[in-house]
Scaffold this motif. Structure first.
Motif, mmCIF file in Angstrom:
data_model
loop_
_atom_site.group_PDB
_atom_site.id
_atom_site.type_symbol
_atom_site.label_atom_id
_atom_site.label_comp_id
_atom_site.label_asym_id
_atom_site.label_seq_id
_atom_site.Cartn_x
_atom_site.Cartn_y
_atom_site.Cartn_z
ATOM 1 N N ARG A 170 0.846 -1.186 0.000
ATOM 2 C CA ARG A 170 0.000 0.000 0.000
ATOM 3 C C ARG A 170 0.887 1.243 0.000
ATOM 4 N NH1 ARG A 170 -3.618 -1.962 5.114
ATOM 5 N NH2 ARG A 170 -4.709 -3.695 4.098
ATOM 6 N N ARG A 171 0.362 2.289 -0.561
ATOM 7 C CA ARG A 171 1.151 3.515 -0.616
ATOM 8 C C ARG A 171 1.334 4.071 0.793
ATOM 9 N NH1 ARG A 171 -0.215 8.768 -4.453
ATOM 10 N NH2 ARG A 171 1.729 9.909 -4.058
ATOM 11 N N PRO A 172 2.569 4.248 1.248
ATOM 12 C CA PRO A 172 2.781 4.780 2.605
ATOM 13 C C PRO A 172 2.467 6.265 2.681
ATOM 14 C CG PRO A 172 4.875 4.460 1.494
ATOM 15 C CD PRO A 172 3.824 3.919 0.573
ATOM 16 N N VAL A 173 2.159 6.725 3.872
ATOM 17 C CA VAL A 173 1.943 8.151 4.092
ATOM 18 C C VAL A 173 3.286 8.857 3.968
ATOM 19 C CG1 VAL A 173 1.162 9.904 5.717
ATOM 20 C CG2 VAL A 173 -0.007 7.688 5.604
ATOM 21 N N ALA A 174 3.356 9.884 3.148
ATOM 22 C CA ALA A 174 4.606 10.594 2.909
ATOM 23 C C ALA A 174 5.089 11.260 4.197
ATOM 24 C CB ALA A 174 4.421 11.639 1.817
ATOM 25 N N ALA A 175 6.363 11.092 4.479
ATOM 26 C CA ALA A 175 6.958 11.678 5.689
ATOM 27 C C ALA A 175 8.163 12.511 5.286
ATOM 28 C CB ALA A 175 7.363 10.581 6.669
ATOM 29 N N ARG A 176 8.269 13.687 5.890
ATOM 30 C CA ARG A 176 9.413 14.550 5.607
ATOM 31 C C ARG A 176 10.591 14.163 6.490
ATOM 32 N NH1 ARG A 176 7.752 20.643 6.137
ATOM 33 N NH2 ARG A 176 6.615 19.825 7.936
ATOM 34 N N ALA A 177 11.781 14.239 5.936
ATOM 35 C CA ALA A 177 13.009 13.977 6.685
ATOM 36 C C ALA A 177 14.167 14.611 5.919
ATOM 37 C CB ALA A 177 13.240 12.482 6.864
ATOM 38 N N LYS A 178 15.145 15.113 6.646
ATOM 39 C CA LYS A 178 16.295 15.731 5.984
ATOM 40 C C LYS A 178 17.538 14.860 6.041
ATOM 41 C CE LYS A 178 17.804 18.428 10.017
ATOM 42 N NZ LYS A 178 18.147 19.766 10.507
ATOM 43 N N ASP A 179 17.473 13.725 6.742
ATOM 44 C CA ASP A 179 18.608 12.806 6.800
ATOM 45 C C ASP A 179 18.090 11.402 7.085
ATOM 46 O OD1 ASP A 179 18.112 12.679 9.620
ATOM 47 O OD2 ASP A 179 19.361 14.446 9.902
#
Length: 838
Positions: free
Chosen positions: A634-643
């Motif tokens: 299933r398409r995962p919920v997009a999560a922001r991360a810088k590293d």
């Protein structure tokens, strides 16, 4: 649901039902998207466009040339094309909507941004019917809802399929036919979010960096193949004219044997135990340092391209389990307070009760779990971790007993072929047993680590993930490398000597290494474990288990009774996605790569082909993971991360430990140091002639302990009075028989000195590499500074425009008042100068 509509402004629509399952489709209107984008501080592209230039004309020409040469390797996607212009980005604000291009509102927020906004609202929204409620996470945990997931963009195959990002990813990324191409990292980020995009970007950088390591490893292996016929110690072992009689390898059933029977093992050991392996160990230590620095620079470049500069992760919402425990703690306190007899009046009690009801959730927010609340969980964690590590040690010890007993049993065989292949049979079967045990315990330890982390009840998802990663890494690392560490550093060193062997349970004599050393056995164990984990666990399990789970969900859905109806009606997207495997996070993906990184770096001195096998595995792994994410999950919920988070620190730790481990492998496991000591201290002519005889001690067979002498002492055709064994000890005719000789202490001192020098020199070189290479590329640093200046100019122009409009309105008002000849007093208009100073 009505409350959700009223408070959050989301649009909800009930959808048709798959047998036993109902669906609710949630949509965020434009005003909700704008509100949440502002709350989440999402950086969105503005109308302002600026030109991206290289730092110098020379670099621009070089980059242009490289891009032309590598153009066939780039995927055919728009996001991968290099552009000379870039939109200036700024955190979205409803008050500054004029800065953004809102001509097409449907595409301004892409699908992954919309889904992350909706999920954020669902996590944050509380239900008023219950005093303690935690949003969608609690509803999922309690089973009120089976799943909550964003929808995929469309189908990936079939006739008349409309073009979409998912189909493009399937064709240009998840296909094995494009294995030689770069990954479309920009499109991956656009579809799955920054966190998953960073994982595949890291995996791509790691795989690219394995190419030079593989080439050097193959060169080292070929060097061993070319020079094996010129290796003097191997030639002396294989020389049948020397006729050196060796002491038995086990009690009673084993007899004397000649050294030239170990010719094959000695020649094979030279393939991995030669001077080039020392160079390769130093190279791999520096390679790890270059890899870490290269990734940091690549990560900063992606942060700039993905508008993540200045992004700071905010504290997550408390997990449902944490709030449930806080609720239990609060209710327990209230229950105790009600039981205590007090002198308060009934009116005061009633006021306190009303006050607590009015405060509702705020009351639970003041409560939190302290170390005292978690103390039982911490104690359980400590005991269980030690127990699991003890289980690993016990299994390794069991395999040791298997090797000892099997070796004795095979020596008793009447088949001469079986007796001649005892060592190879025992090594291979023991390595396979270790592999099977490692695969089983990996699954067990993963479940145990999750259970222990849940006992601790971490407050946020980030804290939960970091604790789970730490426990899983410790258990799986110990599980994978304990058998290898035993062979490398302990096997053959806790043996004793003929006439005074060390026994386990007073009957099992500890095993010895072959005359060529334990390095060959270490290589066999390392290769079987590494290849077995990659082929079975990382590939077969990843293909088979998701398909099996999908089949089970399909059966449980009871769709077979509605087969005819479903043939007539095509399933909707939300129904199709429901039968896909849920996304379980990136921890398993990172974990298998970190363990592989350990195989590549920790014992690379004994297995220089490890980078090559890792490279071949990763070429398949990237496409396998891509197909899994695009078509199986299933398409995962997009999560922001810088590293990549805690994984970077684990990588650095493994790289540092690798320097120390390889120093000890070269010094204590291989014959590199004994050869150097002999050549420069004890050799009569400065060559390696006589090295084998120098490493063998003498033993008088009349000194065997009772019941340990061979049953067939004349199996070689003659009577044996003196046999040889590998050690540095005084001969039986010495005043101090069987004591450690001066050669032993000279070799030990040289080994320890080598460990200290190697470790410090290599770590110093790694630190120099870290210091020389800047973390931020110069052109990216220039562009970030340029963005800041342009942003300031943009806002200054905006303010000047507002002031100019205000001045025009003021002048028009003065003209109207003067033409009307009004005698009334009016307030003085604010001048341009005064406005600027304000």
């Amino acid at each position: 649901m009505s409350f959700l509509r009223r408070v959050s402004g989301l649009s909800l629509r009930d959808r048709g039902k798959t047998p036993g399952v109902g669906f609710v489709k949630i949509h965020a209107p434009w005003n909700v998207l704008c509100r949440e984008a502002e709350f989440m501080k999402l950086k969105m592209p503005t109308k302002k466009v600026y030109e991206v230039k290289q730092s110098s004309s020379v670099m621009e020409k070089i980059n242009t040339f490289i891009s032309k040469v590598t153009d066939p390797l780039h995927p055919n996607v728009e996001e991968n094309r290099i552009e000379n212009v870039k939109h200036l980005s700024h955190p979205f604000s409803r008050e500054k909507q004029h800065l953004f291009d809102l001509s097409d509102r449907d595409s301004f927020f892409d699908s992954k941004t919309r889904s992350s906004i909706v999920f954020e609202v669902l996590k944050r929204t509380k239900c008023t019917k219950a005093k303690f409620s935690m949003g969608i996470t609690s509803l999922l945990g309690s089973g009120a809802y089976l799943a909550a997931y964003p929808l995929h963009d469309g189908d990936i195959d079939g006739e008349n399929v409309e073009p979409n990002d998912r189909k493009l990813l399937y064709e240009e990324w998840a296909s094995y036919s494009v294995f030689y191409k770069y990954q479309p990292v920009g499109l991956i980020r656009k579809y799955f979010g920054e966190k998953i995009g960073l994982y595949f970007a890291w995996l791509g950088v790691y795989t690219q960096m394995l190419i030079p390591a593989s080439l050097v490893g193959v060169f080292v292996f070929l060097y061993g193949c070319v020079t094996v016929d010129d290796d003097i110690p191997s030639m002396e072992i294989c020389d049948s004219r020397r006729n050196i009689t060796m002491c038995p390898l086990c009690d009673r059933v084993c007899s004397y044997w000649t050294l030239n029977s170990a010719c094959g093992t000695a020649r094979a050991s030279h393939l991995f135990d030669n001077p080039a392996t020392v160079f390769f160990s130093i190279f791999m230590a520096l390679w790890a340092a270059f890899f870490m620095e290269h990734w940091k620079r690549r990560q900063m470049r992606l942060n700039y391209e993905w508008d993540l500069t200045g992004f700071e992760e905010e504290e997550d919402h408390p997990r449902a389990e944490y709030e449930f425990r806080v609720m239990q703690k609060s209710l327990k306190k209230e229950h105790k307070a009600q039981k205590k007899p007090t002198g308060e009046s009934s009116v005061k009690k009633w006021k306190q009760t009303v006050h607590s009801v009015m405060r509702g959730q705020k009351m639970s927010e003041k409560e939190k779990l302290t170390c005292r609340d978690r103390c039982p969980a911490y104690m359980t964690n400590m005991v269980m971790m030690l127990l699991m590590i003890g289980v690993t040690f016990a299994i390794v010890f069991g395999v040791i007993l298997y090797r000892i007993s099997t070796k004795a049993a095979l020596h008793m065989s009447s088949n001469p072929t079986t007796r001649s292949n005892v060592r190879l049979t025992v090594k291979t079967t023991a390595a396979i047993i270790n592999l099977v045990v490692i695969l089983i315990l990996d699954e067990v330890y993963g479940a145990v680590a999750r259970w222990l982390t849940e006992l601790e009840v971490p407050k946020t998802d980030k804290s939960f993930e970091e604790r789970l990663i730490f426990k899983t890494f410790i258990l799986k690392f110990v599980n994978a490398f304990t058998p290898i560490i035993y062979i490398a550093f302990f096997r053959g060193r806790l043996v004793g000597r003929p006439g005074s062997y060390l026994y386990v349970f007073e009957s099992y004599r500890m095993e010895e290494c072959a005359h060529g050393g334990c390095l060959m056995e270490l290589c066999i164990q390392l290769s079987i474990t590494m290849l077995g984990k990659q082929l079975i666990q990382n590939n077969l399990f990843e293909i088979g288990i998701p398909k099996l789970k999908k089949l089970i969900r399909y059966i449980k859905s009871k769709r077979s009774a509605f087969q005819e109806e479903e043939r007539e009606k095509k399933l909707q997207r939300y129904e199709t996605d429901f039968f896909l495997e849920p996304f379980a996070g990136l921890t398993p993906e990172y974990m298998e790569m970190i363990i592989q990184f350990g195989f590549v770096t920790l014992f690379v001195a004994s297995f220089p082909l490890a980078p090559l096998f890792a490279l071949l595995n990763n070429i398949i792994e990237i496409r396998l993971d891509a197909k899994k994410f695009v078509a199986e999950l299933r398409r995962p919920v997009a999560a922001r991360a810088k590293d990549i988070g805690i994984w970077y620190n684990i990588l650095r730790g493994v790289a540092k430990i690798a320097v120390i481990v390889n120093a000890f492998v070269i010094s204590f496991t291989s014959d590199f140091i004994p050869r150097l000591v002999y050549q420069y201290m004890f050799s009569p002519d400065g060559s390696m002639h006589g090295f084998v005889n120098h490493t063998l001690s003498y033993f008088n067979v009349s000194h065997f302990q009772n019941g340990t002498a061979p049953l067939e002492p004349e199996i070689l055709g003659f009577s044996v009075d003196i046999c040889r064994y590998k050690d540095y000890r005084e001969p039986p005719w010495s005043p101090t028989p069987y004591e450690m000789s001066k050669q032993f202490w000279a070799v030990l001192a040289a080994r320890l000195a080598f460990v200290i020098v190697f470790q410090n020199v290599v770590m110093l070189m790694s630190d120099v590499v870290d210091w020389i290479i800047p973390d931020i590329p110069k052109d990216i640093s220039v562009q970030i500074h340029k963005e800041k200046i342009l942003m300031v100019d943009l806002f200054m122009k905006e303010e000047q425009g507002k002031l100019q409009v205000l001045d025009n309105l003021t002048v028009d008002g003065e003209k109207e008042n003067s033409s009307a000849h009004s005698p009334q007093l009016r307030p003085r208009a604010v001048s341009h100068t005064q406005s600027n100073s304000f």
